[in-house]
Scaffold this motif. Structure first.
Motif, short mmCIF file in Angstrom:
data_model
loop_
_atom_site.label_atom_id
_atom_site.label_comp_id
_atom_site.label_asym_id
_atom_site.label_seq_id
_atom_site.Cartn_x
_atom_site.Cartn_y
_atom_site.Cartn_z
N PHE A 370 1.06 -1.20 0.13
CA PHE A 370 0.28 0.11 0.29
C PHE A 370 1.04 1.13 0.20
N PRO A 371 0.30 2.60 -0.57
CA PRO A 371 1.41 3.59 -1.04
C PRO A 371 1.77 4.52 0.27
N ARG A 372 0.91 4.47 1.52
CA ARG A 372 1.19 4.80 2.62
C ARG A 372 2.38 4.48 3.48
N GLY A 373 2.90 2.67 3.50
CA GLY A 373 3.85 2.51 4.22
C GLY A 373 4.58 1.32 3.87
N LEU A 374 5.11 1.43 4.32
CA LEU A 374 6.12 -0.74 3.83
C LEU A 374 5.78 -1.16 5.26
N PHE A 375 5.11 -1.05 5.99
CA PHE A 375 4.57 -1.91 7.46
C PHE A 375 3.71 -1.20 8.19
N SER A 376 3.23 -2.13 8.82
CA SER A 376 2.59 -1.67 9.40
C SER A 376 2.29 -2.03 11.34
N SER A 377 2.02 -1.91 12.39
CA SER A 377 2.14 -2.31 13.68
C SER A 377 1.24 -3.48 14.21
N GLY A 378 1.63 -4.55 14.23
CA GLY A 378 1.22 -5.75 15.02
C GLY A 378 0.92 -5.93 16.23
N LYS A 379 1.44 -4.90 17.17
CA LYS A 379 0.54 -4.56 18.45
C LYS A 379 -0.77 -3.69 18.11
N HIS A 380 -1.25 -3.14 17.12
CA HIS A 380 -2.18 -2.37 16.84
C HIS A 380 -3.13 -3.37 16.43
N TYR A 381 -3.19 -4.45 16.25
CA TYR A 381 -3.42 -5.35 14.91
C TYR A 381 -4.14 -6.46 15.56
N LEU A 382 -5.73 -6.94 14.91
CA LEU A 382 -6.69 -7.64 15.44
C LEU A 382 -6.78 -8.55 13.88
N PRO A 383 -6.86 -9.88 14.05
CA PRO A 383 -6.85 -10.17 13.02
C PRO A 383 -8.19 -10.29 12.57
N SER A 384 -8.68 -10.80 11.38
CA SER A 384 -9.93 -11.18 11.22
C SER A 384 -10.51 -11.77 11.15
N ASN A 385 -9.95 -12.81 12.22
CA ASN A 385 -10.34 -14.30 12.07
C ASN A 385 -10.73 -13.93 13.98
N GLN A 386 -10.65 -13.33 14.91
CA GLN A 386 -10.99 -12.53 15.75
C GLN A 386 -12.06 -11.89 15.94
N LEU A 387 -12.48 -11.02 14.86
CA LEU A 387 -13.50 -10.19 14.80
C LEU A 387 -14.81 -10.65 15.14
N THR A 388 -15.63 -10.33 16.03
CA THR A 388 -17.01 -10.72 16.10
C THR A 388 -18.18 -11.18 14.51
N GLU A 389 -18.88 -12.14 14.37
CA GLU A 389 -19.27 -12.31 13.17
C GLU A 389 -20.42 -11.03 12.82
N GLY A 390 -20.42 -10.62 11.72
CA GLY A 390 -21.02 -9.29 11.49
C GLY A 390 -19.88 -8.16 11.62
N ARG A 391 -19.15 -8.20 12.47
CA ARG A 391 -18.19 -6.80 12.81
C ARG A 391 -17.36 -6.98 11.28
N THR A 392 -16.82 -5.87 11.00
CA THR A 392 -15.81 -5.90 9.72
C THR A 392 -15.39 -4.35 10.02
N ALA A 393 -15.76 -3.42 10.55
CA ALA A 393 -14.42 -2.52 10.62
C ALA A 393 -13.12 -3.19 11.41
N TYR A 394 -11.86 -2.46 11.52
CA TYR A 394 -10.38 -3.10 11.92
C TYR A 394 -10.33 -2.83 13.17
N GLY A 395 -9.64 -3.50 13.55
CA GLY A 395 -10.20 -4.00 15.23
C GLY A 395 -10.79 -3.55 16.12
N THR A 396 -12.46 -3.68 15.90
CA THR A 396 -13.50 -4.12 16.55
C THR A 396 -12.81 -5.05 17.61
N ASN A 397 -13.59 -4.57 18.61
CA ASN A 397 -13.68 -5.42 20.03
C ASN A 397 -11.87 -5.72 20.91
#
Length: 511
Positions: A370-397
């Motif tokens: 992606f154009p804005r950076g080379l990496f992202s922070s894993g400490k601020h990352y929530l895997p998509s498989n840990q999202l509550t089903e139906g939630r889509t926003a990054y990091g919700t919960n």
């Protein structure tokens, strides 16, 4: 006892009810008045509500607060290429006094300080009308701890700041900023007042307000204040009290500590709490983790949203970790893109990388270029498989961990290597406890540089800890990297111009 999800919901409502304890903005301080004249202070069971309002405001940090606090260290780069240039310039130590983020963070934190004061004042009124004095003293102590954290961060960013005395913002017209050392001593004194009245337990052991502050949260803040003052015996004493309690331990699963399984962990002394209440729609209290996430990814769970790409681990830190042979902490802390991997490999020393370095996370999410950076922070990352089903926003919960036991251990170790004494734990023992969790071999005869390196490895991208360590010990060379040049006059941000215009005393030092 109500489940935590209902307490969180009550916090959000209480926050709206008690937000009037001070004006939303500090550009027009409120007139002196009784903010709570409609409240019936004889209803003792309502005494907790002002405190809940203070927690609600504290948890709902503006998305800009922590990035501004954290972006200037050599562990973090701003990301966000092509957007928010003043934010990028701040990371490069070029400060625009008119940058909106400076003023917003100043306002956000002082607003919540006044809310904490209001909570304390209202609890006093409940006590005066017959409510339990001991319970009221606990609530006041909790509000003091929340206020102390905000004061600590303000002074870390700006140095000399106002020490407030009541819930009335108009006092800022008559106060002068206090020197940083006085602010830190004030925080220490406030924690001494609070500690005897706080629960003697981990935050996750509380059943009345799960995750609420305890005496160990206050001890951690006391230790941090003494660290800023370079009073290393004070640091050792406060951290030693936490360690000797035997209540805290490092989470064995470092990767999931920063994700949903790590919420209210035995390692956490303070965290911002959020919840979607386990439901795929409806009420949702969230932090804006999109700020930290990759702009482009292929999530394992289709439909999960990405981020804004504004916060990335530095190439310097990644190479530091590779040099140490780190895997667990590096793999947890960095989301790699293929472009980022190629950038690492441009340095001949890193042409051959470990096979586990990949743009696919251990949870199966693929991080695309992606154009804005080379990496992202894993400490601020929530895997998509840990999202509550139906939630889509990054990091919700996902919660936001503020202070954890690993930092306590490493502060204790640093204090000992700088001359403090302790009968609780040696510097070797403290450092090796952290290293063992990371899968590293133990050290013997630990020195200060080894402790600082361990802090760099363990606490990267966490609330600017690295930056404030480096300016405390005048290690300007560490901060002069990748073309940046750091000098002593860059340690503190300039006061926001909007605040200088309103409160001329802030501009007097600059004249």
């Amino acid at each position: 006892m109500k489940p935590v999800k209902y307490i969180l919901f009550t916090f959000s409502v209480a926050g709206m009810l008690f937000a009037t304890a001070c004006h939303d903005l500090l550009d027009e301080p409120a007139e002196n008045r009784a903010f709570t004249e409609e409240t019936d202070y004889t209803i003792s069971e309502n005494m907790v509500l002002p405190l809940m309002g203070a927690y609600a405001d504290f948890y709902q940090r503006g998305w800009e607060d922590i990035p501004l606090l954290a972006v200037r260290g050599d562990d973090v780069n701003h990301g966000g290429e092509g957007d928010q240039q003043d934010y990028a310039n701040t990371d490069d130590f070029n400060y625009n006094q008119n940058f909106w983020m400076f003023n917003s963070v100043w306002q956000n934190m002082y607003k919540d300080i006044f809310t904490a004061h209001s909570a304390m004042e209202q609890v006093e009124l409940y006590i005066a009308n017959g409510a339990s004095a001991s319970r009221g003293d606990q609530y006041i102590a909790e509000a003091k701890v929340l206020r102390a954290w905000l004061m600590l961060q303000l002074s870390r960013m700006w140095g000399d700041v106002f020490i407030t005395e009541s819930s009335d913002p108009a006092q800022l017209y008559t106060l002068a900023p206090s020197p940083k050392t006085e602010v830190m001593q004030h925080i220490s004194n406030q924690m001494d007042e609070a500690i005897p009245n706080l629960p003697d337990m981990r935050p996750n052991e509380r059943t009345d307000i799960p995750g609420g502050v305890t005496r160990y949260t206050a001890l951690a803040l006391k230790a941090m204040a003494h660290l800023e003052m370079e009073n290393y015996q004070g640091v050792a004493d406060a951290t030693g009290a936490i360690i000797s309690s035997g209540l805290f331990s490092l989470e064995p699963d470092y990767y999931n500590l920063f994700k949903v399984p790590g919420k209210l962990n035995d390692e956490n002394l303070l965290e911002l709490q959020y919840s979607d209440f386990g439901q795929g729609s409806g009420d949702n209290i969230s932090h804006l983790f999109e700020f930290y996430g990759p702009q482009n990814w292929t999530p394992a769970v289709e439909g999960a949203g990405g981020g804004w790409g504004f916060f990335e681990p530095s190439l310097k830190w990644i190479k530091f970790m590779l040099d140490r042979g780190e895997q667990l902490r590096l793999e947890t802390s960095v989301l790699f893109t293929n472009r980022g991997i190629a950038e690492i490999q441009e340095d001949p020393e890193y042409a051959e990388l470990p096979e586990w370095i990949s743009n696919t996370t251990p949870s199966g999410d693929v991080i695309n270029d992606f154009p804005r950076g080379l990496f992202s922070s894993g400490k601020h990352y929530l895997p998509s498989n840990q999202l509550t089903e139906g939630r889509t926003a990054y990091g919700t919960n996902k919660n936001y961990i503020i202070t954890r036991y690993a930092e306590i251990l490493l502060m204790h170790a640093e204090a000992l290597t700088r001359g403090a004494s302790s009968s609780v734990m040696t510097a070797d023992e403290a450092v090796n406890e952290v290293r063992d969790r990371a899968g590293l071999s133990p050290l013997s005869g630990v020195n200060t540089q080894q402790v600082m390196d361990e802090k760099f490895a363990e606490l990267a991208m966490e609330l600017g800890i690295r930056y404030y360590d480096m300016i405390r010990i005048d290690n300007y060379n560490a901060l002069s990297y990748d073309g940046r040049q750091f000098t002593a006059d860059k340690e503190y941000l300039p006061y926001p111009q909007a605040q200088v215009d309103l409160l001329p005393v802030l501009g007097e030092d600059a004249e």
